[in-house]
Design a protein around this motif. Structure first.
Motif, mmCIF file in Angstrom:
data_model
loop_
_atom_site.group_PDB
_atom_site.id
_atom_site.type_symbol
_atom_site.label_atom_id
_atom_site.label_comp_id
_atom_site.label_asym_id
_atom_site.label_seq_id
_atom_site.Cartn_x
_atom_site.Cartn_y
_atom_site.Cartn_z
ATOM 1 N N ILE A 80 0.866 -1.182 0.000
ATOM 2 C CA ILE A 80 0.000 0.000 0.000
ATOM 3 C C ILE A 80 0.899 1.227 0.000
ATOM 4 N N LEU A 82 1.859 5.067 0.491
ATOM 5 C CA LEU A 82 1.396 6.108 1.398
ATOM 6 C C LEU A 82 2.184 7.392 1.142
ATOM 7 N N PHE A 101 13.642 3.270 -3.634
ATOM 8 C CA PHE A 101 13.715 2.577 -2.354
ATOM 9 C C PHE A 101 12.764 1.373 -2.281
ATOM 10 N N GLY A 102 11.505 1.605 -2.648
ATOM 11 C CA GLY A 102 10.519 0.529 -2.586
ATOM 12 C C GLY A 102 10.854 -0.627 -3.522
ATOM 13 N N ASP A 104 14.009 -1.447 -4.357
ATOM 14 C CA ASP A 104 15.104 -2.151 -3.680
ATOM 15 C C ASP A 104 14.534 -3.181 -2.717
ATOM 16 N N MET A 105 13.514 -2.763 -1.972
ATOM 17 C CA MET A 105 12.920 -3.648 -0.972
ATOM 18 C C MET A 105 12.298 -4.876 -1.635
ATOM 19 N N ARG A 106 11.908 -4.722 -2.899
ATOM 20 C CA ARG A 106 11.294 -5.839 -3.619
ATOM 21 C C ARG A 106 12.303 -6.572 -4.490
ATOM 22 N N ARG A 149 7.403 8.038 -5.385
ATOM 23 C CA ARG A 149 7.961 6.970 -4.559
ATOM 24 C C ARG A 149 6.877 5.968 -4.176
ATOM 25 N N ALA A 150 5.680 6.483 -3.858
ATOM 26 C CA ALA A 150 4.588 5.592 -3.459
ATOM 27 C C ALA A 150 4.032 4.835 -4.662
ATOM 28 N N ILE A 153 6.055 1.471 -6.469
ATOM 29 C CA ILE A 153 5.920 0.072 -6.028
ATOM 30 C C ILE A 153 4.663 -0.564 -6.616
ATOM 31 N N SER B 186 6.121 1.383 4.839
ATOM 32 C CA SER B 186 5.048 1.298 3.846
ATOM 33 C C SER B 186 5.610 0.985 2.463
ATOM 34 N N LEU B 187 6.906 1.252 2.274
ATOM 35 C CA LEU B 187 7.520 0.926 0.986
ATOM 36 C C LEU B 187 8.057 -0.507 0.967
ATOM 37 N N GLY B 188 7.877 -1.206 2.069
ATOM 38 C CA GLY B 188 8.232 -2.624 2.072
ATOM 39 C C GLY B 188 9.463 -2.982 2.873
ATOM 40 N N ALA B 189 9.935 -2.068 3.727
ATOM 41 C CA ALA B 189 11.139 -2.368 4.489
ATOM 42 C C ALA B 189 10.794 -2.997 5.834
ATOM 43 N N THR B 193 15.772 -3.508 8.068
ATOM 44 C CA THR B 193 16.128 -2.725 6.888
ATOM 45 C C THR B 193 15.891 -1.239 7.130
ATOM 46 N N ARG B 197 18.983 1.125 6.507
ATOM 47 C CA ARG B 197 18.971 2.016 5.339
ATOM 48 C C ARG B 197 18.549 3.439 5.660
#
Lengths: 372, 282
Positions: A80, A82, A101-102, A104-106, A149-150, A153, B186-189, B193, B197
């Motif tokens: 989600i 935000l 960033f998002g 990278d997390m994926r 950024r939101a 993802i 919320s971005l998946g961290a 992390t 980060r």
């Protein structure tokens, strides 16, 4: 809604100490809709948003998103997006790094990540200063980065927390339009929290008006304006909002005003025609833009002009009716009566009536053209 | 404000620093280049680097220098590991509790080195609380030698200098809005992390400042190593003290002090470079 809604919020509860921020909220959102949560500060709209994002735990209730129960899912697994009120861009990363960033997390890297970053930045119309730090950008640019950024993802739901409150007035109107365009282009199901009704009414497909943790009415902007469900909504929506004139029924033909004086209106405005009981206290919702002023006449509301505000295209005339302050919005070309002692003319379509105690609608408007 | 006025405002402090800090240091620097006449306590005022040659030529002094350096490094690291969570925890408390906790952090710093260190002697000694507890749980049969060992000294140093780490960390954590963590989540961290980060890079200035303070304080600490080391852990500061007040070789003690000063300057320079790098990042 016949089919299962895309997002379904059911009986969500949240308390801060003994105070119920959300006593049990229900909300259904269809796929691809743009919904606004509108209400004064402290009404629980931001709490609800944070619960949806997974940043706050609900104490009861359930959230289903696209057929999946996400109630207990941690924020980082919700997909989600935000956008924070103050953008919350990471100050130690460049614009591109923030947007990436998002991804990278994926574990999305290389050319694909770069392409998705470009795509997100293009969506918000940002193509310059991409290697700068957020602190070197203007507020409007920072907000675009936050949205990019939101969006990068590819969230299942996009949440906007007071997205326009940190922008100046000129930019706000512009970004308002852009948000709507962005929503239409990206096709993202979007929920926006705002205390600004102009923002909510102009951008959203449906608006949930909240007060004290409850959703009072969840409707299209047109319906909120034309057929408010409660006195609170009527007194909140519109700029200026509807006047709420307290009166009580005195037989089928006449009303008693707050100071005890008797008002015998044209038949269409009488208690009998409104179908309300002989006795009882009511609030009559009068839209400022539908009122007009004239010389004193027996069936008009006796009013005294207190102040006139020149607003450019129109004027706000503040009047006193039986001790109650009301506002009428007149075109700047309309002539004002010479005397301060005037009659307030109410359009002869029956205005909405609310029960004085509960604020519930006493009678739905028969008018179909979405006007009170 | 006019330059002259500004100068007048700082003049008293500047004069004080000049008189009691800079002048003695310059005297110390000159003194370190003199020597004692052999067999006497009188000074040979011809300038020579003999004291430095003696220092760097003797493994005893070099060993002491090495001990001081690594104990300071371990102390700094321990303070960092203890201080990071503590600082974050304190910052997230509400107003009154936070003020109280910061006060508690400061207390050991302002009550001097002697008192807490003597307390630690009771705690760490052969018949102390730690050994007593370990024995009564049957974990050991004879007392662990904690005093007179580097471990005891490090415990004392960490105890004494933790506030120097925590206070700068609190300052830098305070400046990180909760929103950053939430945005990252919320971005998946995941939590780890988010920490690695987002929070850690933003805390870097505080880490650099705190690290610098703790390291320099440990390097020059005297009372704590003296008491907890019980003469068996010889740090550079206690060596200089010995030379000055026991052996009465002031020139050699001055040379030791100058080496320590040079070390401090190098460390401070490194710390400043890290802080500058961190600021540019932020």
């Amino acid at each position: 809604m016949a089919a299962t809604p895309y997002l379904s919020v059911h009986a969500i509860q949240k308390h801060y100490g003994p105070v119920a921020a959300l006593p049990g909220v229900d909300l259904d959102v269809e796929r691809g809709a743009f919904v606004a949560l509108l209400g004064p500060s402290g009404c629980g709209k931001s709490t609800l948003l944070r619960i949806l994002a997974g940043l706050l735990d609900a104490e009861g209730g359930a959230i289903r998103l696209d057929g999946q129960d996400i109630t207990g899912l941690p924020a980082w697994r919700r997909d989600i997006g935000l956008v924070f009120q103050n953008y919350a861009l990471f100050p130690h990363m460049s614009v591109r790094e923030n947007v990436r960033f998002g991804l990278d997390m994926r574990r999305i890297t290389g050319a694909e990540a770069e392409a998705r970053v470009d795509e997100a930045l293009a969506l918000v119309g940002l193509d310059k200063h991409l290697s700068r730090r957020p602190s070197e950008l203007s507020g409007g640019q920072q907000q675009r980065v936050a949205i990019a950024r939101a969006v990068a993802i590819r969230p299942r739901l996009l949440l906007l927390d007071e997205p326009l409150s940190n922008l100046d007035a000129v930019l706000r109107t512009k970004v308002r339009l852009e948000l709507r365009e962005l929503h239409d282009r990206a096709g993202l199901t979007t929920i926006m929290v705002t205390h600004d009704q102009a923002e909510a009414l102009s951008t959203a497909d449906r608006v949930a008006v909240m007060q004290a943790g409850r959703i009072l009415q969840y409707d299209t902007p047109q319906a909120l304006y034309g057929a408010p469900a409660t006195a609170f909504v009527a007194g909140f929506i519109g700029s200026p909002a509807a006047n709420l004139l307290p009166l009580s029924a005195a037989g089928p033909d006449a009303w008693l005003l707050a100071d005890g004086s008797r008002w015998t209106p044209p038949a269409t405005l009488a208690p009998g025609s409104a179908g309300v009981a002989d006795r009882g206290d009511y609030l009559m919702a009068l839209r400022p833009e539908l009122l007009s002023l004239g010389e004193r006449s027996p069936d008009g509301l006796p009013a005294t002009i207190k102040a006139v505000e020149f607003m450019g295209g129109d004027r706000l005339v503040h009047v006193d009716v039986a001790g109650c302050a009301l506002t009428a919005r007149l075109s700047a070309v309309d002539r004002l009566p010479d005397s301060r002692e005037v009659s307030l003319r109410v359009p002869e379509q029956l205005p909405l009536l609310f029960e004085a105690g509960s604020g519930a609608a006493a009678r739905r408007s028969r008018v179909t053209n979405n006007k009170i | 404000m006019k330059p002259l006025n500004t100068f007048l405002l700082i003049a008293p402090a500047a004069l004080l620093m000049l008189g009691v800090f800079l002048v003695p240091f310059l005297l110390l620097a000159v003194l370190s280049l003199w020597t004692l006449k052999p067999g006497t306590l009188s000074l040979d005022t011809s300038l020579t680097l003999a004291n430095y040659a003696r220092l760097f030529g003797d493994t005893y002094y070099l060993g002491s220098l090495w001990t001081t350096l690594w104990m300071s490094a371990v102390t700094t690291l321990a303070c960092l590991i203890l201080g990071l969570p503590l600082a974050q925890w304190i910052v997230r408390r509400a107003g009154r509790a936070r003020g109280l906790l910061i006060g508690l952090v400061i207390i050991p710093m302002v009550c001097g080195a002697l008192l807490p260190t003597l307390g630690l002697v009771n705690l760490l000694g052969p018949l102390g609380v730690v050994n007593g507890a370990l024995k009564s749980f049957g974990l050991i049969t004879s007392s662990l030698p904690l005093l007179g060992r580097p471990i005891g000294v490090i415990v004392g140093l960490v105890q004494a200098f933790l506030p120097l780490m925590v206070l700068p960390l609190i300052t830098s954590v305070e400046r990180i809005p909760l929103d950053y963590e939430q945005a990252a989540m919320s971005l998946g961290a995941r939590r780890v992390t988010v920490w690695r980060r987002v929070l850690l890079p933003l805390m870097l200035p505080g880490i650099a400042a705190g690290g610098l303070l703790v390291f320099c304080a440990s390097l020059t600490a005297f009372v704590t190593p003296q008491i907890l080391g019980q003469g068996k852990v010889v740090t550079f500061a206690s060596l200089a003290f010995q030379q000055a007040s026991r052996v009465l070789d002031w020139p050699f003690a001055s040379a030791l002090a100058m080496v320590m000063l040079a070390l401090l300057l190098v460390v401070a320079g490194l710390g400043a470079a890290v802080a500058r790098f961190a600021r540019r990042q932020a």
